[in-house]
Design an enzyme around this catalytic site. Sequence first.
Site, PDB file in Angstrom:
ATOM      1  CB  SER A 151     -82.041 -41.377 -28.216  1.00 56.14           C
ATOM      2  OG  SER A 151     -81.734 -40.434 -29.229  1.00 56.14           O
ATOM      3  CE1 TYR A 163     -81.655 -45.031 -32.398  1.00 54.57           C
ATOM      4  CE2 TYR A 163     -82.038 -42.699 -31.776  1.00 54.57           C
ATOM      5  CZ  TYR A 163     -81.245 -43.804 -31.741  1.00 54.57           C
ATOM      6  OH  TYR A 163     -80.206 -43.782 -30.699  1.00 54.57           O
TER       7      TYR A 163
END
Length: 253
Positions: A151, A163
């Site tokens: 990401s 994350y």
Amino acid sequence: MKVQDSVIAITGGGQGLGRAMAEYLAAKGARLALIDLVPEKLNEAVGACEAAGSQARAYVCNVAKEEEVEATFAAIASDFGQLNGVINNAGILRDGLMIKVKEGEIVKRMSLAEWQAVIDVNLTGVFLCGREAATQMIRLGNQGVIINIASISRAGNMGQSNYSSAKAGVSALVPVWAKELARYGIRVMGIAPGFIETEMVASMKPEALEKTTSRIPLGRMGKPEEIASAAAFIFENDYLSGRMIEVDGALRL
């Protein structure tokens, strides 16, 4: 690598980006091993791949559990007789500030459980699935491709300590594995999507979604099939290895 007749495993293959990539590759003739935790979603995705004219099988597996991952990839190798690719796509979100302060008082801190859950699935799960995929490819004598889905949050995104850390780790594995596995004819690449129209992004608060979209130079969210086409490009170009491809509409965090 020719996608036609290749056996490609996709984690998180029952929905979102995983399903989009599965359907896209099925239409190009790949045979799919779809891995997820939700049997109903898996069965729907298998049906969609079969409707596209390809063979697909469902495997219920928690990618954070070593014994389940080992058993799943052994089953894939046995069922299909080969393994040519894996897309490490499974991931979860547990967003929140490391420390949230309101009116001078600390009202919440990211818990160890919130940290660990994301690291377990998004990073440890990628390690386990990448290791087992490579194990089967080498054992079977198959050249192959490993694609890690990261990401753009790997650069560090506010409210995503867990994350961002996991996706930075996933990205770091790409050049490591590319160097280690090249001798076996295994290429390793990564894709770092920006904000894509999936269930995960749709769960964001409307005001956050609108604010994020306004920052994207191309003026819109990406579409799942645009990530799928990037994955197909990686599979089909035999000189791509050890690099990340950012598919983000020119957004940089």
